[in-house]
Design a protein around this motif. Structure first.
Motif, PDB file in Angstrom:
ATOM      1  N   PRO A 175       0.834  -1.207   0.000  1.00 32.17           N
ATOM      2  CA  PRO A 175       0.000   0.000   0.000  1.00 32.17           C
ATOM      3  C   PRO A 175       0.870   1.259   0.000  1.00 32.17           C
ATOM      4  CG  PRO A 175      -0.091  -1.114   2.122  1.00 32.17           C
ATOM      5  CD  PRO A 175       0.631  -2.024   1.192  1.00 32.17           C
ATOM      6  N   GLY A 176       0.294   2.348  -0.503  1.00 34.13           N
ATOM      7  CA  GLY A 176       1.052   3.584  -0.697  1.00 34.13           C
ATOM      8  C   GLY A 176       1.769   4.073   0.544  1.00 34.13           C
ATOM      9  N   ALA A 177       1.080   4.071   1.694  1.00 37.39           N
ATOM     10  CA  ALA A 177       1.683   4.623   2.909  1.00 37.39           C
ATOM     11  C   ALA A 177       2.890   3.819   3.353  1.00 37.39           C
ATOM     12  CB  ALA A 177       0.651   4.676   4.019  1.00 37.39           C
ATOM     13  N   SER A 178       2.793   2.494   3.299  1.00 43.50           N
ATOM     14  CA  SER A 178       3.882   1.657   3.795  1.00 43.50           C
ATOM     15  C   SER A 178       5.139   1.807   2.954  1.00 43.50           C
ATOM     16  CB  SER A 178       3.446   0.189   3.832  1.00 43.50           C
ATOM     17  OG  SER A 178       3.179  -0.283   2.524  1.00 43.50           O
ATOM     18  N   ARG A 179       4.992   2.198   1.693  1.00 43.08           N
ATOM     19  CA  ARG A 179       6.172   2.376   0.844  1.00 43.08           C
ATOM     20  C   ARG A 179       7.092   3.460   1.395  1.00 43.08           C
ATOM     21  NH1 ARG A 179       2.845   2.825  -4.871  1.00 43.08           N
ATOM     22  NH2 ARG A 179       1.879   0.765  -4.814  1.00 43.08           N
ATOM     23  N   TRP A 180       6.500   4.463   2.076  1.00 38.59           N
ATOM     24  CA  TRP A 180       7.291   5.587   2.574  1.00 38.59           C
ATOM     25  C   TRP A 180       7.633   5.448   4.060  1.00 38.59           C
ATOM     26  CZ3 TRP A 180       9.023   7.865  -1.455  1.00 38.59           C
ATOM     27  CH2 TRP A 180       8.251   7.937  -2.601  1.00 38.59           C
ATOM     28  N   ILE A 181       7.026   4.474   4.731  1.00 38.71           N
ATOM     29  CA  ILE A 181       7.310   4.291   6.153  1.00 38.71           C
ATOM     30  C   ILE A 181       8.635   3.590   6.359  1.00 38.71           C
ATOM     31  CG2 ILE A 181       6.589   3.078   8.249  1.00 38.71           C
ATOM     32  CD1 ILE A 181       3.710   3.582   7.416  1.00 38.71           C
ATOM     33  N   VAL A 182       8.867   2.502   5.602  1.00 40.52           N
ATOM     34  CA  VAL A 182      10.030   1.653   5.837  1.00 40.52           C
ATOM     35  C   VAL A 182      11.308   2.388   5.487  1.00 40.52           C
ATOM     36  CG1 VAL A 182      11.163  -0.518   5.255  1.00 40.52           C
ATOM     37  CG2 VAL A 182       8.665  -0.399   5.398  1.00 40.52           C
ATOM     38  N   GLY A 183      12.231   2.424   6.443  1.00 43.02           N
ATOM     39  CA  GLY A 183      13.545   2.999   6.203  1.00 43.02           C
ATOM     40  C   GLY A 183      14.596   2.076   6.783  1.00 43.02           C
ATOM     41  N   GLY A 184      15.589   1.702   6.025  1.00 44.30           N
ATOM     42  CA  GLY A 184      16.600   0.784   6.523  1.00 44.30           C
ATOM     43  C   GLY A 184      16.216  -0.650   6.273  1.00 44.30           C
ATOM     44  N   ALA A 185      15.306  -1.186   7.083  1.00 43.71           N
ATOM     45  CA  ALA A 185      14.887  -2.573   6.915  1.00 43.71           C
ATOM     46  C   ALA A 185      13.601  -2.814   7.691  1.00 43.71           C
ATOM     47  CB  ALA A 185      15.972  -3.535   7.398  1.00 43.71           C
ATOM     48  N   ALA A 186      12.854  -3.805   7.244  1.00 40.93           N
ATOM     49  CA  ALA A 186      11.672  -4.281   7.962  1.00 40.93           C
ATOM     50  C   ALA A 186      11.600  -5.785   7.756  1.00 40.93           C
ATOM     51  CB  ALA A 186      10.405  -3.596   7.458  1.00 40.93           C
ATOM     52  N   VAL A 187      10.870  -6.489   8.607  1.00 43.49           N
ATOM     53  CA  VAL A 187      10.738  -7.943   8.503  1.00 43.49           C
ATOM     54  C   VAL A 187       9.540  -8.257   7.614  1.00 43.49           C
ATOM     55  CG1 VAL A 187      10.354 -10.097   9.748  1.00 43.49           C
ATOM     56  CG2 VAL A 187      11.781  -8.311  10.760  1.00 43.49           C
ATOM     57  N   ALA A 188       9.810  -8.939   6.509  1.00 39.93           N
ATOM     58  CA  ALA A 188       8.748  -9.345   5.588  1.00 39.93           C
ATOM     59  C   ALA A 188       8.503 -10.839   5.774  1.00 39.93           C
ATOM     60  CB  ALA A 188       9.148  -9.046   4.151  1.00 39.93           C
ATOM     61  N   THR A 189       7.304 -11.219   6.213  1.00 41.13           N
ATOM     62  CA  THR A 189       6.945 -12.630   6.429  1.00 41.13           C
ATOM     63  C   THR A 189       6.023 -13.065   5.305  1.00 41.13           C
ATOM     64  OG1 THR A 189       7.112 -12.348   8.825  1.00 41.13           O
ATOM     65  CG2 THR A 189       5.912 -14.274   8.024  1.00 41.13           C
ATOM     66  N   VAL A 190       6.508 -14.008   4.496  1.00 44.41           N
ATOM     67  CA  VAL A 190       5.722 -14.525   3.367  1.00 44.41           C
ATOM     68  C   VAL A 190       5.120 -15.860   3.785  1.00 44.41           C
ATOM     69  CG1 VAL A 190       5.776 -15.318   0.974  1.00 44.41           C
ATOM     70  CG2 VAL A 190       7.187 -13.364   1.687  1.00 44.41           C
ATOM     71  N   THR A 191       3.802 -15.962   3.718  1.00 45.23           N
ATOM     72  CA  THR A 191       3.085 -17.196   4.070  1.00 45.23           C
ATOM     73  C   THR A 191       2.446 -17.752   2.808  1.00 45.23           C
ATOM     74  OG1 THR A 191       2.624 -16.346   6.268  1.00 45.23           O
ATOM     75  CG2 THR A 191       1.311 -18.213   5.527  1.00 45.23           C
TER      76      THR A 191
END
Length: 559
Positions: free
Chosen positions: A435-451
Motif C-alpha cells: 500500500p502507498g503509505a507503507s512504501r514511505w514508512i520503511v527505512g533501513g529494513a523491515a521484517v517481511a513474512t511470506v506465508t
C-alpha cells in the motif's frame, strides 16, 4: 573568586578580599578600609541590573535612603560608590553568622526565637518610619555581630513607601523569596509595612515550629499560589497566646494584620511574657534595643497566662517529615533533624555519573545489538515486490517493524493472458504490491513474512532508497531533536530554580522518547530489522539518564 578589576579601581581606599555572599540583587565581598582599618562588606550590583537605567537609579536612590538609617538592629551603610559602571554599597561586616545558620545548626529555643523576632521587628519599624520597606525578610537576612546583636540586612529589594510602590520584577522573576512572600507582593498590589509584617511573622512561625506555614512541594510558583489562595496551617507547637499573635501576622488580608511592626512587637512581647514569665528577656540576656512601648510589654503578660510546657525549652531546628528517618515529636508534629533534609543525601556527582553511564549504554545498545540473521532482499517498494515462491492464490505478505504491522497484503493474482503456465503453479515467484503509505514508512529494513501453502518464511526487506528518506528515518531524527530540546528546557528551568520535583517526573517520558529515537535512528542507518526489546531497553536507559541528569542539576542548583 577574583575581585573584578573595575570594582578594585572604584574603591582605591579599600583592600578587597574574597566573595562572602551572593544573591539575586548582588555579590558581596569582604574588604578593609585602609585609613580606618575597619572591616567592611562591599555589595556589588550585578552587571545586568546595573546596565538597566531604572534599576541603577533605584539602587542609587535606596543607597542614599539606607545610608540615613541609623538603628542598632539595621546593618549600617558606610558608603555608596558609582564609578566605572559599577554600583557598590559599603556596609558593616558581620561575622556572627545568621539566624538561618543557628536554626539549621544547634537550633533555637522558642524564647530565643521571640527575642530574635523583637530585634527584627525593631529594625523593620525603624526602616518603615524612614520610608523604606525590606520585602525580603527571611532568616538568612538576619545577621549577628560578633557580640550576638541581631541586625536586619540586605534591603536590596526595598521600596519607598511614600511612592506607593508595587512589587517590582526583573527578568520575569518576582523580587522576594517565595516562602516568605506576602500575598500582595505576589499579586503586584500596592505595598505597605504589612508586607514586612507578613514576612516577619512567617520567619517566627518557622523558628517556633521548624516548618513553614505552607507545604513546600511544587516549586516557587506553587508556593506563591498557596500564599495567595490558601490558609496557613495552624501553629500548634506553642501555647495559644503566641500562636494567636503569629497567625494574625500571616493573615492573607493586609488589613487583618498588624498595622506596623511595632504593634506586632508589642503583642509578641506580651505573649512571650505570659508564656516564659515576666523576666524572660532578662534571663536570656539578649542584647536587644526596644522602644519604651515594646520594652514595657516584655514584662506585662497577656491575660490568663498558660501553663509553660517543657517542650518550650527544647531547641527547634529546621525540619521536615521524611520517610525512612527517625521521627521526633514536638507538639502535634513529627519532626526530623534538619541535617538529614537540608543537605542532599548524596552528592550530585553520583547522579551525574549515573546519567553518563545510562546515556552511554543507551547509545551502545543499538550499535552493539546484531541484526537478525535473515535473507536480505533489496527492492524498490514503490513497485511490485517479488519475494518467495508458492501458490499466489493463497499467499500473503506481512510487513512488520518492532512488532508493529505496517502492511498485510495478498499476492498479486497471475495474469490469465500470461503465456507461461508455470507462472501460475505452486512454485511460482510471488509478487506483492505494498500500500502507498507503507512504501514511505520503511527505512533501513523491515521484517517481511511470506506465508504460502501453510508455510512461512522471514526476509529482511530493505528499500533501495537512502534510509533517512523515510518516515522511520526522518521521524526518529525529529523525535530525537524534540526530546533533546525539551530536556534542555527542563534543565534550564531547574538550574534557575524555576522548577521543582515535577521536573523529574516530566524528564522520565522525555528520556524514554529520546532512548527510543536513538535506537530507531541507529537501526535505520545500520539497516537492521528493528526488534521491540532493544527499543524498550534503550527507552528505559534514556529515562534513567534524563531523571539522573535532572536530579543532579537540582542538587547543584540548591548548593
Amino acid at each position: 573568586m577574583t575581585v573584578p578589576a573595575n570594582v578594585a579601581a572604584a574603591l582605591p581606599q579599600y583592600d578587597l578580599g574574597a566573595e562572602i555572599g551572593r544573591g539575586g540583587m548582588g555579590v558581596v565581598y569582604a574588604a578593609v578600609h585602609r585609613p580606618l582599618g575597619r572591616a567592611v562588606a562591599v555589595k556589588r550590583l550585578p552587571g545586568v541590573p546595573a546596565s538597566d537605567e531604572r534599576m541603577s537609579a533605584r539602587f542609587a536612590h535606596e543607597a542614599r535612603l539606607l545610608a540615613r538609617l541609623d538603628h542598632p538592629h539595621i546593618v549600617p551603610v558606610y558608603d555608596y560608590v558609582q564609578d566605572r559602571g559599577e554600583h557598590l554599597l559599603v556596609m558593616e561586616k558581620l561575622d556572627g553568622g545568621t539566624v538561618w545558620s543557628k536554626f539549621t545548626g544547634s537550633g533555637v529555643t522558642p524564647a530565643w526565637s521571640c527575642a530574635f523576632g523583637l530585634a527584627m521587628l525593631s529594625g523593620l519599624h525603624a526602616a518603615h518610619e524612614a520610608g523604606v520597606l525590606h520585602l525580603d525578610v527571611k532568616p538568612k537576612n538576619l545577621l549577628f555581630t560578633a557580640g550576638g546583636v541581631l541586625k536586619v540586612a540586605d534591603f536590596g529589594i526595598s521600596q519607598v513607601v511614600s511612592e506607593g510602590a508595587t512589587l517590582g520584577t526583573h527578568g520575569g522573576q518576582v523580587l522576594g523569596t517565595p516562602a516568605y512572600l506576602s500575598p500582595e507582593q505576589a499579586l503586584g498590589n500596592p505595598l505597605s509595612p504589612a508586607a514586612d509584617v507578613y514576612g516577619a511573622a512567617t520567619v517566627l512561625y518557622e523558628l517556633l515550629s521548624g516548618r513553614l506555614p505552607f507545604d513546600g512541594g511544587g516549586g516557587a510558583l506553587a508556593m506563591i499560589q498557596r500564599h495567595v489562595h490558601h490558609q496557613p496551617r495552624p501553629l500548634v507547637e506553642v501555647p495559644e497566646p503566641l500562636a494567636r499573635v503569629i497567625m494574625r501576622g500571616i493573615e492573607r488580608d493586609p488589613r487583618a494584620r498588624y498595622r506596623n511592626a511595632e504593634t506586632f512587637a508589642v503583642d509578641l512581647a506580651g505573649a512571650a511574657a505570659g508564656v516564659f514569665g515576666r523576666d524572660w528577656l532578662l534571663r536570656l540576656g539578649a542584647p536587644i534595643h526596644l522602644s519604651p512601648q515594646v520594652a514595657a510589654a516584655t514584662t506585662r503578660p497577656t491575660a490568663t497566662p498558660p501553663v509553660v510546657r517543657e517542650t518550650l525549652d527544647i531547641p527547634v531546628r529546621a525540619t521536615l517529615a521524611e520517610a525512612g528517618t527517625t521521627p521526633v515529636r514536638l507538639g502535634a508534629e513529627t519532626l526530623v533533624p534538619a541535617a538529614r533534609v537540608l543537605a542532599p543525601p548524596a552528592p550530585a556527582r553520583w547522579f551525574a555519573l549515573a546519567a553518563a553511564l545510562a546515556a552511554a549504554a543507551m547509545i551502545a545498545v543499538p550499535l552493539a545489538t546484531p541484526g537478525r540473521d535473515l535473507p536480505v532482499h533489496s527492492a524498490d517498494l514503490s513497485k511490485p515486490v517479488t519475494l518467495g515462491l508458492g501458490d499466489p492464490t493463497t499467499a500473503h505478505l506481512t510487513l512488520t517493524a518492532a512488532g508493529i504491522t505496517l502492511a498485510d497484503v495478498p499476492a498479486t493474482a497471475p495474469d490469465p493472458a500470461d503465456p507461461n503456465p508455470a507462472a501460475a503453479g505452486p512454485t511460482s515467484p510471488l509478487t506483492f504490491e505494498l500500500p502507498g503509505a507503507s512504501r514511505w514508512i520503511v527505512g533501513g529494513a523491515a521484517v517481511a513474512t511470506v506465508t504460502a501453502d501453510g508455510k512461512s518464511a522471514d526476509y529482511s526487506l530493505q528499500p533501495v532508497t537512502h534510509p533517512l528518506v523515510s518516515i522511520m528515518g526522518a521521524g526518529s531524527a525529529v523525535l530525537l531533536l524534540f526530546a533533546l530540546a525539551y530536556l534542555e528546557s527542563v534543565l534550564r528551568s531547574v538550574r534557575r530554580r524555576r522548577a521543582g520535583t515535577g521536573a523529574v517526573v516530566v524528564a522520565a517520558p522525555l528520556g524514554f522518547g529520546l532512548g527510543v529515537a536513538v535506537w530507531l535512528l541507529a537501526s535505520v542507518l545500520l539497516r537492521h530489522a528493528p526488534d521491540l526489546w532493544p527499543a524498550l531497553v534503550c527507552g528505559a536507559l534514556g529515562a534513567a539518564a534524563a531523571v539522573c541528569t535532572v536530579v543532579a542539576a537540582r542538587r547543584s542548583a540548591l548548593r
